[in-house]
Design an enzyme around this catalytic site. Structure first.
Site, PDB file in Angstrom:
ATOM      1  N   ARG A 179     -18.298 -57.021 -58.673  1.00 17.58           N
ATOM      2  CA  ARG A 179     -18.971 -58.148 -59.334  1.00 17.58           C
ATOM      3  C   ARG A 179     -18.914 -58.026 -60.856  1.00 17.58           C
ATOM      4  NH1 ARG A 179     -24.195 -58.015 -56.540  1.00 17.58           N
ATOM      5  NH2 ARG A 179     -23.048 -57.520 -54.674  1.00 17.58           N
ATOM      6  N   ARG A 239     -16.333 -50.167 -43.524  1.00 10.38           N
ATOM      7  CA  ARG A 239     -16.935 -50.638 -42.284  1.00 10.38           C
ATOM      8  C   ARG A 239     -15.989 -51.645 -41.633  1.00 10.38           C
ATOM      9  NH1 ARG A 239     -19.639 -46.840 -42.496  1.00 10.38           N
ATOM     10  NH2 ARG A 239     -21.901 -46.624 -42.404  1.00 10.38           N
ATOM     11  N   GLU A 268     -17.024 -50.603 -32.895  1.00  7.26           N
ATOM     12  CA  GLU A 268     -16.851 -49.188 -32.537  1.00  7.26           C
ATOM     13  C   GLU A 268     -17.746 -48.828 -31.356  1.00  7.26           C
ATOM     14  OE1 GLU A 268     -17.381 -46.532 -35.848  1.00  7.26           O
ATOM     15  OE2 GLU A 268     -16.098 -47.761 -37.114  1.00  7.26           O
ATOM     16  N   HIS A 286     -13.178 -42.980 -37.124  1.00  2.00           N
ATOM     17  CA  HIS A 286     -14.305 -42.946 -38.077  1.00  2.00           C
ATOM     18  C   HIS A 286     -14.594 -41.501 -38.519  1.00  2.00           C
ATOM     19  CE1 HIS A 286     -18.090 -45.337 -39.470  1.00  2.00           C
ATOM     20  NE2 HIS A 286     -17.726 -44.412 -40.353  1.00  2.00           N
TER      21      HIS A 286
HETATM   22  C1  DGY Z   1     -21.122 -43.309 -43.854  1.00  2.09           C
HETATM   23  O1  DGY Z   1     -21.747 -42.317 -44.258  1.00  2.09           O
HETATM   24  O2  DGY Z   1     -21.565 -44.439 -43.996  1.00  2.09           O
HETATM   25  C2  DGY Z   1     -19.794 -43.070 -43.223  1.00  2.09           C
HETATM   26  O3  DGY Z   1     -19.281 -44.195 -42.633  1.00  2.09           O
HETATM   27  C3  DGY Z   1     -19.840 -41.958 -42.193  1.00  2.09           C
HETATM   28  O4  DGY Z   1     -20.074 -40.791 -42.773  1.00  2.09           O
END
Ligand code: DGY
Length: 328
Positions: A179, A239, A268, A286
């Site tokens: 931003r 994510r 997931e 992940h």
């Molecule tokens: C987090 O910490 O958000 C990661 O995705 C996993 O460690």
């Protein structure tokens, strides 16, 4: 000692962390090697003042309302999109997270994926194991060099900056969207602040490093994918729901993108079935923060956060600090 606060840990953490938790709390934990459902979290944490949970735990208003004694929620992750922050805030419960300690681990994994996709490492590994290697070949498994190419970083927080620093060693042009531009004390000399659209249009590699919220759901959708340079690579260690996976599969099938490196998925542990069949996609389970060092530090930080809140001290990081203001 009976005056220690009660903590429920939703999954077994590294041994040193569990020992620390047991030394400071009356600690109980999930004995099973699987995530708990909401009912099991409520049952396990009943009567506890502190909940140490994971990104795989849904801590929504139902869970929060069902735990009347709860005074702190401490997430073993930097992201906290698994927790209903508004519901916690309404109850005056601080939500803590673990920034900083997993920055290097996640930046390293991002680079592992960039290199794996650019130089086709998993494909090459499968090829050798299948016995297909017949000797050096001028046209075998040609990838793309990184030097001189543009890396676009979406979200220039701690992890984005660590990824950018590593890019300097590869002589890459670095673009970032955020931003507001980085303040001078955090700015990297080679990193150029551009709009999200410009980043998509100019980057050879686009890497996502922003937290998930509803506002950025499917930020990378069909339109964004079409805006990307033909032959670009998409990397996601943030994510899964930042990407419309169906649109990504289609873009990869049409060869609009050269490849993708993904560590996270929208649903997931399910992975979009279309991703399995594509050679130029590298899939990781992940593991961005999955180093011995990071996972221990995350555990200590999460336990210390919970303790600090309960003792009126200063936690390392609180996602809803306004709840503390209302208490003073
Ligand atoms: C987090 O910490 O958000 C990661 O995705 C996993 O460690």
């Amino acid at each position: 000692m009976t005056d220690r606060p009660c903590l429920f840990v939703t999954r077994r953490l590294p041994q040193a962390v569990m020992e620390f938790a047991h030394s400071r709390f009356r600690c109980t934990s999930n004995p099973q090697d699987r995530p708990l459902c909401k009912e099991e979290i409520i049952e396990g944490a009943q009567g506890c003042q502190a909940l140490l949970c994971l990104l795989t735990d849904t801590v929504d208003s139902e869970v929060i309302e069902a735990l009347p004694g709860l005074r702190v929620i401490s997430n073993y992750a930097v992201g906290f999109d698994n927790i209903d922050l508004d519901a916690a805030t309404r109850r005056g419960i601080p939500v803590c997270n673990t920034p900083g300690v997993l920055t290097s681990a996640t930046a390293d994994l991002t680079w592992a994926l960039i290199l794996a996709v650019s130089r086709r490492i998993p494909e090459a590994d499968r090829y050798v194991r299948a016995g297909s290697f017949q000797g050096w070949d001028p046209l075998l498994m040609l990838g793309r060099e990184l030097s001189g190419r543009a890396l676009g970083i979406v979200g220039m927080g701690r992890i984005g900056r660590a990824v950018a620093k590593r890019a300097q060693g590869f002589d890459m042009r670095i673009l970032y969207s955020k931003r507001t531009p980085l303040p001078p004390e955090e700015a990297l000399p080679q990193a150029e602040h551009v709009s999200f659209e410009a980043l998509l249009g100019e980057s050879d590699i686009v890497s996502l490093h922003l937290p998930y919220s509803e506002q950025v759901h499917h930020l990378i959708d069909a339109r964004a994918l079409q805006t990307m340079k033909p032959g670009a690579i998409l990397i996601n260690t943030a994510r899964g729901a930042l990407i419309d996976e169906q649109a990504l599969v289609e873009a990869l099938k049409k060869r609009e993108l050269a490849g993708a490196g993904l560590d996270v998925y929208e649903h997931e542990p399910a992975v979009h079935p279309g991703l399995h069949d594509l050679d130029r996609v590298v899939l990781a389970p992940h593991i961005g923060s999955a180093t011995v060092e990071a996972r221990e530090k995350m555990g200590f930080m999460a336990a210390e956060n919970a303790l600090a809140v309960l003792q009126g001290g200063q936690a390392h990081s609180i996602a809803n600090p306004q709840v503390l203001d209302s208490k003073t």
